[in-house]
Scaffold this active site. Structure first.
Site, PDB file in Angstrom:
ATOM      1  NE  ARG A  93      -5.489  -2.473  -8.239  1.00 15.91           N
ATOM      2  CZ  ARG A  93      -5.265  -1.656  -7.221  1.00 15.91           C
ATOM      3  NH1 ARG A  93      -5.297  -0.355  -7.409  1.00 15.91           N
ATOM      4  NH2 ARG A  93      -5.014  -2.122  -6.018  1.00 15.91           N
ATOM      5  CB  CYS A 168       7.767   2.959  -5.001  1.00 12.88           C
ATOM      6  SG  CYS A 168       6.585   1.872  -4.189  1.00 12.88           S
ATOM      7  CE1 TYR A 252       2.576  -4.637  -3.842  1.00 16.04           C
ATOM      8  CE2 TYR A 252       3.220  -3.091  -2.141  1.00 16.04           C
ATOM      9  CZ  TYR A 252       2.432  -3.408  -3.228  1.00 16.04           C
ATOM     10  OH  TYR A 252       1.508  -2.524  -3.699  1.00 16.04           O
TER      11      TYR A 252
HETATM   12  C1  G6P Z   1       1.171   0.988  -2.471  1.00 14.63           C
HETATM   13  C2  G6P Z   1       2.184   0.814  -3.553  1.00 14.63           C
HETATM   14  C3  G6P Z   1       1.774   1.523  -4.809  1.00 14.63           C
HETATM   15  C4  G6P Z   1       0.380   1.095  -5.206  1.00 14.63           C
HETATM   16  C5  G6P Z   1      -0.597   1.319  -4.092  1.00 14.63           C
HETATM   17  C6  G6P Z   1      -1.944   0.686  -4.416  1.00 14.63           C
HETATM   18  O1  G6P Z   1       1.332   2.224  -1.939  1.00 14.63           O
HETATM   19  O2  G6P Z   1       3.457   1.247  -3.146  1.00 14.63           O
HETATM   20  O3  G6P Z   1       2.661   1.186  -5.827  1.00 14.63           O
HETATM   21  O4  G6P Z   1      -0.048   1.818  -6.330  1.00 14.63           O
HETATM   22  O5  G6P Z   1      -0.144   0.781  -2.906  1.00 14.63           O
HETATM   23  O6  G6P Z   1      -2.931   1.228  -3.611  1.00 14.63           O
HETATM   24  P1  G6P Z   1      -4.484   1.015  -3.917  1.00 14.63           P
HETATM   25  O7  G6P Z   1      -5.191   1.826  -2.897  1.00 14.63           O
HETATM   26  O8  G6P Z   1      -4.725   1.454  -5.333  1.00 14.63           O
HETATM   27  O9  G6P Z   1      -4.716  -0.464  -3.784  1.00 14.63           O
END
Ligand code: G6P
Length: 432
Positions: A93, A168, A252
């Site tokens: 990532r 989600c 987003y």
């Molecule tokens: C949000 C999105 C998810 C994503 C997450 C990332 O909740 O809806 O799809 O995976 O954020 O969170 P992070 O703590 O990994 O940046």
């Protein structure tokens, strides 16, 4: 017997999910819970698995917990399979984020080129999972949270016979923010939601059945009730624009409407504390230190600093709605099939749907409003090409996918990002 299998069980998010199963154990009596991870994730699987076993013991429920790296053993006769895998883990990532940023393009886990790359690593693995399921548990439901959730769900819908839904935490977190604004219980709030995963908006909001849209949208323009997620930089939209929008967007969408400012912010953050992936890695490290403490027997508060906090409320209530044939309305990723005429029927969209034993019955929406129609349609075209590239491994399709993304400013940059991505991900791309 009710057997649930979680693929990517070694994820730091697993206690979130189990917390949801514990809370609902009366209506959703999971008797067997299998956590599966790959060899490289074994240490995390054992650490989080220990906490899961302690949580089950403390709750005093009748549930056996199994930890394994043998996916096929786990899938046999499963009723629900949930997926939260991250092929290449957080290091992949971080590369997805950094490569586009080098060219001044958004570097994000799911929006922009990052979502393309994550889909290329993930789709072949999940289609293999579906093949195993077709053989070992053909009637099971696949509930996918693996990102990019909408794109991955579209690949599953197009290329497998397995019943699936994509979910989600976004819509629920929007509703939690509305509830906070009015100081009411989350359960009092409902909304009409439409769009694609990580590209949704609510154009009608209800509080205990009363339409509060006009009041809430006015508050948004005044700067209150703004939707925020822990993982999305909290830049404000211009007031007149919010007034003009007259709907409630998931945060987003700011990646598109404030593209330049968001990229600048990401670069600034990268130079200070690292990209979101790097910061998530640090949070994850702290979480695993907590999980290793034998005194911990519940989901720790620290999990709320991840973007996906509370996703178990979405996941477990949807699983329960299927299991109990509840006919409840939830927001899911499912086939369009005429829900909106502005997207192909075979597209996966994120929308309100009635959930029962047969799965999701999306609620007709009609035409998309012009103020987001073009954006949603062009991101969907990008997603369609992204699925095709992931399945065929065709370089030209991949190039067209990246070049068609509205946040990629030139085909020369698309080509550079693609070449860097393919070189950096060689170990994870059997199809190319
Ligand atoms: C949000 C999105 C998810 C994503 C997450 C990332 O909740 O809806 O799809 O995976 O954020 O969170 P992070 O703590 O990994 O940046």
């Amino acid at each position: 017997k009710l057997k649930v299998v979680t693929l990517g069980g070694g994820s730091s998010y697993t206690p979130e999910l189990l917390d949801g199963f514990i809370k609902r154990h009366k209506e959703l009596p999971v008797t067997e819970y299998w956590l599966v991870d790959v060899e490289a994730g074994k240490e995390k699987l054992e650490s989080v698995g220990g906490l899961i076993q302690r949580m089950v013991k403390k709750a005093g429920i009748n549930m056996t917990v199994h930890l394994t790296t043998q996916r096929r053993d786990a899938l046999k006769d499963a009723d629900f399979v949930t997926t939260q895998i991250r092929v290449g883990q957080l290091d992949a990532r971080i590369q997805d984020e950094k490569i586009p940023l080098k060219y001044g393009v958004l570097g994000q886990e799911t929006t922009g080129p990052g979502g393309f790359m994550k889909a290329q690593r993930t789709i072949p693995v999940l289609l293999d999972v579906c093949k195993d399921m077709e053989e070992l548990c053909p009637d099971a439901w696949l509930i996918n949270f693996t990102n990019p959730a909408g794109i991955v769900t579209e690949a599953i819908e197009k290329h497998s016979a397995i019943k699936s839904l994509g979910i989600c935490s976004g819509a629920n977190s929007m509703m939690m923010d509305v509830a906070k604004t009015y100081n009411v219980d989350r359960k009092s709030i409902s909304a009409r939601i439409m769009g694609l995963n990580h590209l949704i908006f609510a154009d009608q909001i209800m509080l205990d059945g009363k339409d509060i849209s006009a009041d809430f949208f006015a508050r948004l323009a005044e700067g209150t009730g703004n939707h925020t997620l822990k993982n999305v930089p909290d830049l404000g939209l211009p007031r007149e624009f919010v007034k003009a929008l007259n709907f409630y967007p998931l945060s987003y969408l700011k990646y598109f409407w404030l593209n330049r400012e968001m990229v600048e912010k990401e670069i600034e953050e990268m130079n200070q504390g690292g990209t979101r992936g790097e910061r998530s890695k640090a949070i994850e490290k702290q979480l695993f230190e907590l999980y290793n403490d034998p005194a911990l027997c519940e989901k720790p508060k620290a999990l709320e600093s991840r973007g996906g906090a509370w996703y178990s409320d979405t996941a477990c209530s949807i699983i329960s709605a299927i299991y109990n044939n509840k006919k409840e309305i939830h927001v899911v990723n499912t086939l369009n099939n005429g829900t909106t005429r502005d997207l192909p029927d075979a597209s996966v969209i994120e929308t309100n749907a009635v959930i029962d034993k047969q799965g999701a019955h999306p609620i007709t929406y009609g035409p998309l409003p012009a103020r987001v129609r073009g954006l949603i349609q062009s991101v969907k075209a990008f997603e369609e090409l992204t699925v095709e590239a992931a399945v065929t491994g065709n370089y030209h399709t991949a190039l067209l996918a990246l070049a068609s993304h509205p946040l990629v400013p030139s085909v020369i940059i698309a080509e550079k990002i693609l070449n860097d991505y393919l070189a950096a991900n060689r170990d994870f791309l059997p199809q190319f």
